[in-house]
Design a protein around this motif. Structure first.
Motif, PDB file in Angstrom:
ATOM      1  N   PRO A 121       0.663  -1.265  -0.299  1.00 26.20           N
ATOM      2  CA  PRO A 121      -0.042   0.142   0.138  1.00 26.20           C
ATOM      3  C   PRO A 121       1.341   1.081  -0.370  1.00 26.20           C
ATOM      4  CG  PRO A 121      -0.465  -1.659   1.484  1.00 26.20           C
ATOM      5  CD  PRO A 121       0.312  -2.199   1.335  1.00 26.20           C
ATOM      6  N   SER A 122       1.923   1.001   0.337  1.00 26.99           N
ATOM      7  CA  SER A 122       3.272   2.593   0.501  1.00 26.99           C
ATOM      8  C   SER A 122       3.486   2.569  -0.887  1.00 26.99           C
ATOM      9  CB  SER A 122       4.309   1.971   1.512  1.00 26.99           C
ATOM     10  OG  SER A 122       5.167   3.121   1.498  1.00 26.99           O
ATOM     11  N   ILE A 123       4.118   1.746  -1.389  1.00 26.57           N
ATOM     12  CA  ILE A 123       4.386   1.701  -2.821  1.00 26.57           C
ATOM     13  C   ILE A 123       3.291   2.122  -3.315  1.00 26.57           C
ATOM     14  CG2 ILE A 123       4.896   0.520  -5.156  1.00 26.57           C
ATOM     15  CD1 ILE A 123       6.631  -1.259  -2.630  1.00 26.57           C
ATOM     16  N   PRO A 183      -2.506   0.184   5.821  1.00 24.13           N
ATOM     17  CA  PRO A 183      -1.535   0.854   5.028  1.00 24.13           C
ATOM     18  C   PRO A 183      -3.189   1.067   4.205  1.00 24.13           C
ATOM     19  CG  PRO A 183      -0.955  -1.205   5.120  1.00 24.13           C
ATOM     20  CD  PRO A 183      -1.640  -0.935   6.796  1.00 24.13           C
ATOM     21  N   GLN A 184      -3.858   0.153   4.061  1.00 21.83           N
ATOM     22  CA  GLN A 184      -5.551   0.036   3.268  1.00 21.83           C
ATOM     23  C   GLN A 184      -5.467   1.153   2.614  1.00 21.83           C
ATOM     24  OE1 GLN A 184      -4.692  -2.148   4.969  1.00 21.83           O
ATOM     25  NE2 GLN A 184      -3.500  -3.898   4.128  1.00 21.83           N
ATOM     26  N   MET A 185      -5.669   1.669   3.940  1.00 16.29           N
ATOM     27  CA  MET A 185      -6.508   3.068   4.343  1.00 16.29           C
ATOM     28  C   MET A 185      -5.767   4.357   3.484  1.00 16.29           C
ATOM     29  SD  MET A 185      -9.557   4.569   4.485  1.00 16.29           S
ATOM     30  CE  MET A 185     -10.151   3.776   5.829  1.00 16.29           C
ATOM     31  N   THR A 186      -3.946   4.389   3.707  1.00 20.23           N
ATOM     32  CA  THR A 186      -3.720   5.341   2.870  1.00 20.23           C
ATOM     33  C   THR A 186      -3.674   5.311   1.490  1.00 20.23           C
ATOM     34  OG1 THR A 186      -1.749   5.121   4.726  1.00 20.23           O
ATOM     35  CG2 THR A 186      -1.196   6.073   2.863  1.00 20.23           C
ATOM     36  N   MET A 187      -3.223   3.652   0.897  1.00 14.30           N
ATOM     37  CA  MET A 187      -3.359   3.498  -0.101  1.00 14.30           C
ATOM     38  C   MET A 187      -4.298   4.172  -0.962  1.00 14.30           C
ATOM     39  SD  MET A 187      -3.806  -0.202  -2.382  1.00 14.30           S
ATOM     40  CE  MET A 187      -4.819  -0.414  -1.073  1.00 14.30           C
TER      41      MET A 187
END
Length: 479
Positions: free
Chosen positions: A46-48, A187-191
């Motif tokens: 997700p960060s990528i 991290p999914q929410m960041t994505m």
């Protein structure tokens, strides 16, 4: 000397309770026990995606601008790019700094102080975004000229930045807030946050630039609308933070917390500021030596902008890998689980090497095709663009080492080393070479400054990483 039995029993019980509490903290958080490979997938992927989406904001604009406006439009987005870099620098300063401080505190079991790092980081993101917006709007023309804008490019750059500057606070909150959300184990929410803004930006680019023929202003308007919606998602998430409960007191800026956040995030900040300084010097050098060559002043600036933004997609993947390991490294270093710290760093390096090989082959084999995606141009335009791809970013094959290693030092609470590594390629090596080599080689000297600086930075990064990993093994033996 003999102690009363009830005293020894009490001491023993206290020691056991402290140990049990530490074990409980580790067992409660998957960062302390889940397989590192699975955690890498959970956090890094997700960060990528989030980082790539952030890079695509500028690339998508340039794709539409290149097709509709042409070479001068491409040059204008490159002249305006230092503003985006400044925003990213501040976003990483408080985003990565706040996330690292939060995870280190949680790894130590300090749940009382942890939320202050998140709240202070959010407040500083918004405040700095507003300040940067005001500065950009008040001093727009002199700043664009300082960034290397030729006279024929300046009107296009002013049209673009006069609108995108309004979105700076939202851009900072979206980018920096994404790191704070990732630190919360989401991290999914960041994505989702970044992807939502990028999709909106792309759709509106097509509508405003191609459909309504709004040119630079249309691309800028599409950008800030996407940023505003992404920032709204971040705000909603902060109101429902999972790991700790955030209240108004946590958002009140306090020097003790903000200072610690800044010290930890400074490495990533300096890395971006160094990139901005290099961009400014590079644009001015390309403008000067381009005028002395057959290419003119605008072609080199336009081509370098394309190469830098395309290579930023590669760096987004590598930086995303480093950021994906940040919660793992920070938490386990705080918990003194050094083996897991080393394993996360090693896996990031292996993944980064694979990405670097792909980028190297693409840039060496298909440079003309990549440049052609950004619109038509003269033969000199394509000639210089191909040379820039094949020479300047030649050592992209090994460039994964610097951002991953710099983030590694930041994650384990050693920001000074991270800052130094952030400065090696951009400031210590590349900047002087961009100034010196063209004195003897003309505009070609600028091209060869890139691979020389990359190689020197790689040597320094490897040496410092080896020393730190050996030190970590010694600490492990002392436990």
């Amino acid at each position: 000397m003999f102690l009363p039995e009830e005293f020894t029993v009490e001491v023993r019980e206290n020691i056991m309770s402290e140990k049990d509490e530490k074990i409980k903290n580790l067992s409660d958080n998957p960062l302390g026990f889940a397989p590192v490979g699975k955690l890498m997938v959970k956090f890094a992927v997700p960060s990528i995606i989030a980082m790539i989406v952030g890079a695509l904001y500028n690339i998508v604009d340039q794709l539409f601008i290149g097709q509709k406006v042409g070479e001068l439009g491409n040059a204008a987005t490159n002249v305006a790019f230092p503003f985006s870099t400044a925003c990213l620098a501040l976003a990483l300063l408080f985003g990565i700094g706040g996330a690292s401080c939060f995870n280190l505190a949680m790894g130590r079991g300090d749940r009382e102080k942890a939320p202050y790092y998140i709240g202070n980081a959010v407040s500083m993101l918004v405040l700095c975004g507003l300040i940067l917006c005001i500065i950009a709007l008040l001093f727009l023309t002199p700043l664009l000229k300082m960034f290397g804008s030729p006279d024929d490019v300046l009107p296009y750059a002013k049209d673009y930045v006069s609108i995108t500057a309004i979105g700076f606070p939202f851009m900072l909150l979206t980018t920096g807030g994404g790191h704070l959300i990732r630190a919360d184990g989401s991290p999914q929410m960041t994505m989702i946050c970044n992807l939502t803004g990028a999709v909106i930006n792309t759709v509106l680019d097509a509508v405003f630039v191609l459909g309504m023929d709004m040119g630079m202003k249309g691309a800028a308007l599409a950008t800030i609308i996407g940023q505003i919606i992404s920032a709204a998602i971040v705000v909603v998430y902060m109101l429902n933070y999972k790991s700790v409960r955030l209240s108004l007191k946590h958002f009140k800026i306090k020097i003790s917390y903000t200072g610690r956040v800044i010290s930890i995030g400074m490495a990533s900040f300096f890395n971006q500021i160094a990139m901005m300084a290099v961009q400014i010097v590079l644009n001015n050098s390309l403008k000067h030596y381009g005028e002395l060559s057959s290419y003119g002043s605008s072609i080199p600036i336009a081509c370098s902008g394309i190469v830098m933004k395309v290579s930023q997609v590669f760096f987004s993947v590598v930086i995303g890998l480093g950021q994906g390991t940040q919660p793992i490294e920070s938490y386990n270093y705080g918990a003194k689980n050094y083996k897991r710290v080393r394993e996360a760093y090693r896996m990031a390096l292996i993944s980064g090497a694979a990405v670097s090989i792909i980028a190297f082959l693409a840039f060496q084999i298909f440079p003309r095709q990549i440049i052609g995606m950004f619109g038509e141009g003269s033969e000199e335009y394509f000639e210089f663009g191909v040379k820039f791809f094949r020479i300047f970013v030649f050592f992209i094959l090994l460039n994964f080492l610097q951002p991953i290693t710099s983030t590694f030092f930041t994650s384990i609470g050693k920001p000074v080393k991270g800052i130094f590594l952030s400065l090696t390629r951009q400031i210590i090596f590349l900047l002087p070479l961009i100034i010196i080599l063209p004195l003897f080689m003309g505009i070609d000297g600028i091209l060869y400054a890139g691979p020389i600086a990359d190689f020197l930075a790689i040597v320094v990064n490897v040496a410092m990483a080896v020393i730190e990993l050996r030190s970590m093994r010694r600490l492990e033996k002392q436990l």
